[in-house]
Scaffold this active site. Sequence first.
Site, PDB file in Angstrom:
ATOM      1  CB  SER A 106      -0.953  -0.015   1.183  1.00  0.00           C
ATOM      2  OG  SER A 106      -0.351  -0.560   2.310  1.00  0.00           O
ATOM      3  CG  HIS A 127      -2.797  -0.495  -2.928  1.00  0.00           C
ATOM      4  ND1 HIS A 127      -3.013   0.826  -2.611  1.00  0.00           N
ATOM      5  CD2 HIS A 127      -3.048  -1.182  -1.790  1.00  0.00           C
ATOM      6  CE1 HIS A 127      -3.374   0.925  -1.358  1.00  0.00           C
ATOM      7  NE2 HIS A 127      -3.419  -0.275  -0.831  1.00  0.00           N
ATOM      8  CD  GLU A 139      -2.822   3.627  -5.414  1.00  0.00           C
ATOM      9  OE1 GLU A 139      -2.802   2.984  -4.342  1.00  0.00           O
ATOM     10  OE2 GLU A 139      -2.692   4.857  -5.444  1.00  0.00           O
ATOM     11  CG  ASN A 177      -2.706   4.048   1.620  1.00  0.00           C
ATOM     12  OD1 ASN A 177      -3.787   4.281   2.180  1.00  0.00           O
ATOM     13  ND2 ASN A 177      -2.331   2.830   1.303  1.00  0.00           N
TER      14      ASN A 177
HETATM   15  N1  CAA Z   1     -15.873  -9.326   2.532  1.00  0.00           N
HETATM   16  C1  CAA Z   1     -16.881  -9.410   1.635  1.00  0.00           C
HETATM   17  N2  CAA Z   1     -17.970  -8.621   1.656  1.00  0.00           N
HETATM   18  C2  CAA Z   1     -18.057  -7.732   2.670  1.00  0.00           C
HETATM   19  C3  CAA Z   1     -17.054  -7.585   3.644  1.00  0.00           C
HETATM   20  C4  CAA Z   1     -15.917  -8.437   3.552  1.00  0.00           C
HETATM   21  N3  CAA Z   1     -14.907  -8.376   4.417  1.00  0.00           N
HETATM   22  N4  CAA Z   1     -17.425  -6.611   4.505  1.00  0.00           N
HETATM   23  C5  CAA Z   1     -18.618  -6.163   4.088  1.00  0.00           C
HETATM   24  N5  CAA Z   1     -18.997  -6.829   2.981  1.00  0.00           N
HETATM   25  C6  CAA Z   1     -20.216  -6.639   2.195  1.00  0.00           C
HETATM   26  C7  CAA Z   1     -21.436  -7.015   2.999  1.00  0.00           C
HETATM   27  O1  CAA Z   1     -21.667  -8.407   2.925  1.00  0.00           O
HETATM   28  C8  CAA Z   1     -22.524  -6.210   2.308  1.00  0.00           C
HETATM   29  O2  CAA Z   1     -22.886  -6.865   1.105  1.00  0.00           O
HETATM   30  P1  CAA Z   1     -24.408  -6.756   0.546  1.00  0.00           P
HETATM   31  O3  CAA Z   1     -24.588  -5.337   0.124  1.00  0.00           O
HETATM   32  O4  CAA Z   1     -24.394  -7.694  -0.598  1.00  0.00           O
HETATM   33  O5  CAA Z   1     -25.295  -7.173   1.669  1.00  0.00           O
HETATM   34  C9  CAA Z   1     -21.795  -4.926   1.882  1.00  0.00           C
HETATM   35  O6  CAA Z   1     -20.384  -5.234   1.902  1.00  0.00           O
HETATM   36  C10 CAA Z   1     -22.044  -3.801   2.861  1.00  0.00           C
HETATM   37  O7  CAA Z   1     -21.708  -4.255   4.156  1.00  0.00           O
HETATM   38  P2  CAA Z   1     -22.515  -3.916   5.477  1.00  0.00           P
HETATM   39  O8  CAA Z   1     -23.958  -3.638   5.137  1.00  0.00           O
HETATM   40  O9  CAA Z   1     -22.221  -4.961   6.501  1.00  0.00           O
HETATM   41  O10 CAA Z   1     -21.820  -2.630   6.060  1.00  0.00           O
HETATM   42  P3  CAA Z   1     -21.559  -1.223   5.413  1.00  0.00           P
HETATM   43  O11 CAA Z   1     -22.685  -0.785   4.547  1.00  0.00           O
HETATM   44  O12 CAA Z   1     -21.148  -0.398   6.545  1.00  0.00           O
HETATM   45  O13 CAA Z   1     -20.298  -1.453   4.448  1.00  0.00           O
HETATM   46  C11 CAA Z   1     -17.984  -1.399   4.102  1.00  0.00           C
HETATM   47  C12 CAA Z   1     -19.105  -1.992   4.912  1.00  0.00           C
HETATM   48  C13 CAA Z   1     -18.112  -1.817   2.633  1.00  0.00           C
HETATM   49  C14 CAA Z   1     -16.670  -1.905   4.667  1.00  0.00           C
HETATM   50  C15 CAA Z   1     -18.093   0.180   4.185  1.00  0.00           C
HETATM   51  O14 CAA Z   1     -18.156   0.572   5.524  1.00  0.00           O
HETATM   52  C16 CAA Z   1     -16.956   0.908   3.538  1.00  0.00           C
HETATM   53  O15 CAA Z   1     -16.914   1.079   2.325  1.00  0.00           O
HETATM   54  N6  CAA Z   1     -15.963   1.346   4.366  1.00  0.00           N
HETATM   55  C17 CAA Z   1     -14.781   2.023   3.857  1.00  0.00           C
HETATM   56  C18 CAA Z   1     -13.837   1.007   3.340  1.00  0.00           C
HETATM   57  C19 CAA Z   1     -12.602   1.615   2.796  1.00  0.00           C
HETATM   58  O16 CAA Z   1     -12.392   2.817   2.786  1.00  0.00           O
HETATM   59  N7  CAA Z   1     -11.709   0.754   2.341  1.00  0.00           N
HETATM   60  C20 CAA Z   1     -10.428   1.152   1.852  1.00  0.00           C
HETATM   61  C21 CAA Z   1      -9.507   1.128   3.004  1.00  0.00           C
HETATM   62  S1  CAA Z   1      -7.937   1.671   2.507  1.00  0.00           S
HETATM   63  C22 CAA Z   1      -7.262   0.317   1.850  1.00  0.00           C
HETATM   64  O17 CAA Z   1      -7.734  -0.771   1.839  1.00  0.00           O
HETATM   65  C23 CAA Z   1      -5.955   0.547   1.294  1.00  0.00           C
HETATM   66  C24 CAA Z   1      -4.820   0.549   2.211  1.00  0.00           C
HETATM   67  O18 CAA Z   1      -3.746   0.386   1.702  1.00  0.00           O
HETATM   68  C25 CAA Z   1      -4.879   0.811   3.643  1.00  0.00           C
END
Ligand code: CAA
Length: 270
Positions: A106, A127, A139, A177
Amino acid sequence: MGTGIAQVAAMKGLDVILCDSHSGALERSVINTERYFKRSVAKEKLTQEDAEAAARRISASSDLQALEPADFVIEAINEDESSKKAAFLLLDQIVKPEAILASNTSSISITRIAAVTKRNSQVVGMHFMNPVPVMPLVEIIRGIATSDEVFQTAKALSEHLGKTVCLSLDRPGFIVNRILMPMVNEAFYTLMEGVGTAEDIDKGMKLGTNHPMGPLQLADFIGLDTCLSIMRVLHGGTGDPKYRPCPLLVQYVDAGWLGKKVYKGVYTYA
Ligand code: CAA
């Protein structure tokens, strides 16, 4: 991240060898994958037949040698440069010479990771975002030696996995990031200085700017150790004091409060 990448690849018809030196991590990965496929069937996103076929496409091994026949390897170990270099040194010896080696790093330089191999034109950054099955972006990072052909293959693979690609130069933190982590770091400064409680900081950003999670909740979700590693790459790689890691973030990591994965970070999880 590795589990998520394997799940998506298997669902898109690719054979996957899931490899981890810790057999416990492999077992968890297989259990999570079974659970994920079952949930997808229950939500009618996948037929029972397709779920079974996807599960059959994944094999698991704690021996890196199992990767020998792979055409494309995506490394997704912890965000530590020396560990990544050690992994690429081994992979370069094990995997056939024409195979492509990608890193899910990342923030760490693809050019430096590639330099430990004898195939630096065949090393690329891919990424993925967490959770991989949900987030639509990959990415792609080209190291200084990454060939056009390898970049195009990584792009085609990402698109085959249903993802949209953004291309970044090989600079500390890349695009996502470079922008996301200073916000997370600033949220820790805001907490440390008592400007608001964790709940109010998250509420402010979630409801006030339409982010799906507040920055402190997101830090717990990503892992505070990963957030700190990325800030250190940004700080060390640019020399710019604006990227200095917040002392509170450092202290949480020192305490072992690494976030959701250990049930304790900014918040406590049951
Ligand atoms: N694996 C598979 N599916 C998942 C999951 C996982 N770990 N976590 C959640 N989901 C799915 C759920 O099953 C649900 O699917 P449906 O719509 O089919 O029912 C959907 O995602 C939405 O989940 P929830 O309703 O439980 O919860 P939510 O609406 O709060 O969404 C989330 C959860 C998608 C994580 C949302 O909160 C979100 O987008 N958060 C931000 C995530 C983000 O910013 N990620 C990038 C992080 S930075 C990164 O990864 C890079 C790095 O280098 C650090």
